[in-house]
Design a protein around this motif. Structure first.
Motif, PDB file in Angstrom:
ATOM      1  N   LYS A 100      31.167  70.062   9.472  1.00 31.71           N
ATOM      2  CA  LYS A 100      29.838  69.632   9.044  1.00 31.71           C
ATOM      3  C   LYS A 100      29.903  68.128   8.801  1.00 31.71           C
ATOM      4  O   LYS A 100      30.682  67.662   7.976  1.00 31.71           O
ATOM      5  CB  LYS A 100      29.411  70.346   7.762  1.00 31.71           C
ATOM      6  CG  LYS A 100      28.018  69.939   7.275  1.00 31.71           C
ATOM      7  CD  LYS A 100      27.672  70.606   5.954  1.00 31.71           C
ATOM      8  CE  LYS A 100      26.296  70.193   5.446  1.00 31.71           C
ATOM      9  NZ  LYS A 100      25.974  70.779   4.137  1.00 31.71           N
ATOM     10  N   THR A 101      29.112  67.362   9.544  1.00 30.28           N
ATOM     11  CA  THR A 101      29.108  65.910   9.396  1.00 30.28           C
ATOM     12  C   THR A 101      28.231  65.516   8.205  1.00 30.28           C
ATOM     13  O   THR A 101      27.393  66.305   7.760  1.00 30.28           O
ATOM     14  CB  THR A 101      28.596  65.240  10.682  1.00 30.28           C
ATOM     15  OG1 THR A 101      27.307  65.775  11.023  1.00 30.28           O
ATOM     16  CG2 THR A 101      29.560  65.490  11.841  1.00 30.28           C
ATOM     17  N   ASN A 137      28.615  57.885  17.172  1.00 30.07           N
ATOM     18  CA  ASN A 137      28.478  58.587  18.449  1.00 30.07           C
ATOM     19  C   ASN A 137      28.329  57.609  19.612  1.00 30.07           C
ATOM     20  O   ASN A 137      28.917  57.807  20.684  1.00 30.07           O
ATOM     21  CB  ASN A 137      27.280  59.534  18.406  1.00 30.07           C
ATOM     22  CG  ASN A 137      27.479  60.694  17.445  1.00 30.07           C
ATOM     23  OD1 ASN A 137      28.613  60.990  17.065  1.00 30.07           O
ATOM     24  ND2 ASN A 137      26.409  61.346  17.055  1.00 30.07           N
ATOM     25  N   GLN A 138      27.540  56.563  19.424  1.00 24.62           N
ATOM     26  CA  GLN A 138      27.359  55.556  20.468  1.00 24.62           C
ATOM     27  C   GLN A 138      28.686  54.882  20.800  1.00 24.62           C
ATOM     28  O   GLN A 138      29.031  54.690  21.972  1.00 24.62           O
ATOM     29  CB  GLN A 138      26.343  54.501  20.014  1.00 24.62           C
ATOM     30  CG  GLN A 138      24.905  54.970  19.991  1.00 24.62           C
ATOM     31  CD  GLN A 138      23.968  53.917  19.419  1.00 24.62           C
ATOM     32  OE1 GLN A 138      24.324  53.196  18.492  1.00 24.62           O
ATOM     33  NE2 GLN A 138      22.783  53.804  19.977  1.00 24.62           N
ATOM     34  N   PHE A 152      30.798  55.138  24.375  1.00 25.18           N
ATOM     35  CA  PHE A 152      31.141  53.925  25.118  1.00 25.18           C
ATOM     36  C   PHE A 152      32.648  53.847  25.371  1.00 25.18           C
ATOM     37  O   PHE A 152      33.090  53.596  26.500  1.00 25.18           O
ATOM     38  CB  PHE A 152      30.663  52.706  24.326  1.00 25.18           C
ATOM     39  CG  PHE A 152      31.126  51.391  24.874  1.00 25.18           C
ATOM     40  CD1 PHE A 152      30.513  50.822  25.976  1.00 25.18           C
ATOM     41  CD2 PHE A 152      32.190  50.715  24.283  1.00 25.18           C
ATOM     42  CE1 PHE A 152      30.944  49.604  26.485  1.00 25.18           C
ATOM     43  CE2 PHE A 152      32.627  49.502  24.778  1.00 25.18           C
ATOM     44  CZ  PHE A 152      32.005  48.939  25.894  1.00 25.18           C
ATOM     45  N   LEU A 153      33.449  54.073  24.332  1.00 22.58           N
ATOM     46  CA  LEU A 153      34.901  53.964  24.462  1.00 22.58           C
ATOM     47  C   LEU A 153      35.468  55.009  25.422  1.00 22.58           C
ATOM     48  O   LEU A 153      36.382  54.723  26.204  1.00 22.58           O
ATOM     49  CB  LEU A 153      35.562  54.099  23.089  1.00 22.58           C
ATOM     50  CG  LEU A 153      35.262  52.991  22.076  1.00 22.58           C
ATOM     51  CD1 LEU A 153      35.913  53.303  20.734  1.00 22.58           C
ATOM     52  CD2 LEU A 153      35.737  51.638  22.582  1.00 22.58           C
ATOM     53  N   HIS A 154      34.937  56.233  25.367  1.00 27.94           N
ATOM     54  CA  HIS A 154      35.401  57.286  26.273  1.00 27.94           C
ATOM     55  C   HIS A 154      35.101  56.923  27.731  1.00 27.94           C
ATOM     56  O   HIS A 154      35.945  57.103  28.613  1.00 27.94           O
ATOM     57  CB  HIS A 154      34.741  58.621  25.925  1.00 27.94           C
ATOM     58  CG  HIS A 154      35.456  59.390  24.858  1.00 27.94           C
ATOM     59  ND1 HIS A 154      36.749  59.843  25.009  1.00 27.94           N
ATOM     60  CD2 HIS A 154      35.063  59.791  23.623  1.00 27.94           C
ATOM     61  CE1 HIS A 154      37.124  60.487  23.912  1.00 27.94           C
ATOM     62  NE2 HIS A 154      36.118  60.467  23.061  1.00 27.94           N
ATOM     63  N   LYS A 155      33.907  56.407  27.978  1.00 30.92           N
ATOM     64  CA  LYS A 155      33.520  56.086  29.356  1.00 30.92           C
ATOM     65  C   LYS A 155      34.329  54.918  29.914  1.00 30.92           C
ATOM     66  O   LYS A 155      34.755  54.949  31.075  1.00 30.92           O
ATOM     67  CB  LYS A 155      32.017  55.781  29.415  1.00 30.92           C
ATOM     68  CG  LYS A 155      31.158  57.022  29.255  1.00 30.92           C
ATOM     69  CD  LYS A 155      29.684  56.687  29.241  1.00 30.92           C
ATOM     70  CE  LYS A 155      28.837  57.956  29.117  1.00 30.92           C
ATOM     71  NZ  LYS A 155      27.399  57.672  29.049  1.00 30.92           N
ATOM     72  N   GLU A 192      20.885  53.645  24.407  1.00 27.33           N
ATOM     73  CA  GLU A 192      21.294  54.916  24.977  1.00 27.33           C
ATOM     74  C   GLU A 192      22.782  54.877  25.295  1.00 27.33           C
ATOM     75  O   GLU A 192      23.458  53.891  25.069  1.00 27.33           O
ATOM     76  CB  GLU A 192      20.470  55.205  26.238  1.00 27.33           C
ATOM     77  CG  GLU A 192      18.967  55.267  25.955  1.00 27.33           C
ATOM     78  CD  GLU A 192      18.158  55.315  27.227  1.00 27.33           C
ATOM     79  OE1 GLU A 192      18.764  55.305  28.312  1.00 27.33           O
ATOM     80  OE2 GLU A 192      16.932  55.352  27.135  1.00 27.33           O
ATOM     81  N   ALA A 193      23.297  55.997  25.869  1.00 26.62           N
ATOM     82  CA  ALA A 193      24.695  56.027  26.263  1.00 26.62           C
ATOM     83  C   ALA A 193      24.962  54.914  27.264  1.00 26.62           C
ATOM     84  O   ALA A 193      24.190  54.712  28.196  1.00 26.62           O
ATOM     85  CB  ALA A 193      25.009  57.377  26.898  1.00 26.62           C
TER      86      ALA A 193
END
Length: 412
Positions: free
Chosen positions: A156-157, A249-250, A254-257, A405-406
């Protein structure tokens, strides 16, 4: 190779299920905090150091002393104690600070090692059955689970959302060699400068925290005006938490992509070995350094490189990549952080400090290239990585994030 991989799905418990999960969170938090307080007391009073087996034997007695703990899954309580053991081990190794008490308003987690069931109902819908809860919890399953499921946890965040984390062990096939290397210089003005022998790529720093700072200040001011503990205060607190979660989340997206695109396009990746803990002590730059998340980015590169059979190289921490001329090797000891461009007095080459650093790091990576080729052509340098059917090309000389956005990497 077989590796542990975690799938994360959003779940939507009803009011009754939320109450049940909150009880589970509370009991696990109670066990963690109880043994943390007890271990601190034992050490300060009697000099008894942390020993997992000692406190594990006390858990059954604790459940008799506090009968409400029987409402919780017994295995979840054991995992909570194991997590405290891991926190202590990390502290003793010098990899983390001393364990802290868990707070009710922070992120809450309950681990369920066994006796759970995940069913897929339709293409994007599923349901979760867990011990002591009679009704299944709806899941938004945006992708299939591959590999052997080992355990699950429910989180739970702080903004009030619930997530299912599924730990699996799956086979990940290494990528084919592409005989390319890249030197990556990370920074604040630009997130990263990448040199691959033919092209120098610039990735803009999205600055998610900085862009949301005005909104955060407004929300935090509204929160400060509410009476603490009231319903209006809780509503205002959740708005602040949601904004913080959006930034997180943003940034992660970004880092994952970026990390997966780099991993798929290069065999050898050379990154700086930075003293981030020391750098973040700088009062003028600490916020920007925390926002850019170099440590998380490098960590992502490392585990993704391990998955896909790539090589990560880190030069010595004191290697002066920005001060050393990438053409003749002259070292400019007078170069300060405020100087962004400089001319080599020996070969007269004019350097951009970040581009020069990435070129020096690239030279280190050349020794680890596979296939016997050192150079790449312009066409070969324009490789592409793919995630979830979307393409991320390192083809243009600069990339930027689109609005809030993403992030998508686009040609300018």
């Amino acid at each position: 190779m077989k590796t542990e991989y975690t799938y994360r799905f959003r779940i939507f418990p009803n009011k009754e299920q939320e109450d049940f999960l909150n009880i589970q969170f509370g009991h696990c938090r109670f066990v963690y905090n109880h043994f943390l307080a007890l271990s601190k007391k034992e050490y300060e009073g009697k000099g008894i150091k942390w020993k997992y087996s000692l406190y594990q034997s006390m858990l059954p007695k604790l459940k008799k002393e506090y009968p409400f703990l029987k409402q919780a899954n017994s295995q979840s309580l054991q995992v909570s104690l194991q997590n405290l053991d891991i926190a202590y081990k990390n502290f003793f190794k010098g990899e983390a600070g001393f364990p802290k008490f868990k707070k009710k308003k922070s992120k809450q987690t309950v681990h369920i090692p066994q006796h759970f069931q995940i069913e897929k109902i339709s293409k994007k819908r599923g349901q979760l059955k867990i011990p002591k809860l009679k009704t299944p919890i709806p899941i938004k399953m945006h992708r299939n689970i591959e590999g052997q499921i080992r355990s699950i946890s429910i989180t739970k965040t702080p903004d009030g959302r619930y997530y299912l984390n599924v730990l699996t062990r799956k086979e990940i096939q290494p990528l084919k060699p592409v005989n390319k290397t890249a030197g990556i210089d990370v920074g604040i003005k630009e997130f990263a400068v990448i040199h691959d022998g033919e092209t120098t790529h610039h990735i803009e720093n999205p600055k998610y925290l900085q862009k949301s700072e005005k909104k955060l200040i407004k929300l935090q001011r509204q929160l400060s005006r509410k009476q603490k503990g009231s319903k209006n205060w809780e509503k205002a607190r959740q708005k602040v938490a949601k904004q913080h979660q959006k930034i997180v989340n943003q940034r992660k997206d970004f880092l994952h992509k970026v990390s997966i695109a780099i991993t798929k396009q290069y065999d050898t990746i050379v990154v700086e070995s930075l003293n981030i803990k020391g750098m973040i002590q700088n009062n003028k730059l600490s916020k920007q350094i925390a926002d850019v998340s170099w440590s998380t980015f490098i960590n992502m590169l490392e585990y993704k490189a391990k998955w896909y059979g790539r090589h990560i190289e880190k030069p010595d921490r004191f290697y002066a990549s920005s001060k050393t001329c990438s053409v003749c090797g002259y070292k400019n000891d007078q170069l300060t952080l405020s100087i962004r461009k400089w001319q080599c007095p020996i070969c007269k080459t004019i350097h951009d400090r970040d581009e020069n650093a990435s070129k020096n790091l690239y030279q280190i990576g050349l020794t680890h290239l596979t296939g016997g080729r050192v150079g790449t052509t312009q066409a070969e340098a324009c490789g592409a990585g793919s995630v979830g059917g979307m393409q991320y090309n390192l083809q243009s000389t600069r990339y930027t994030a689109v609005k809030q956005e993403a992030p998508q990497f686009i040609k300018e």
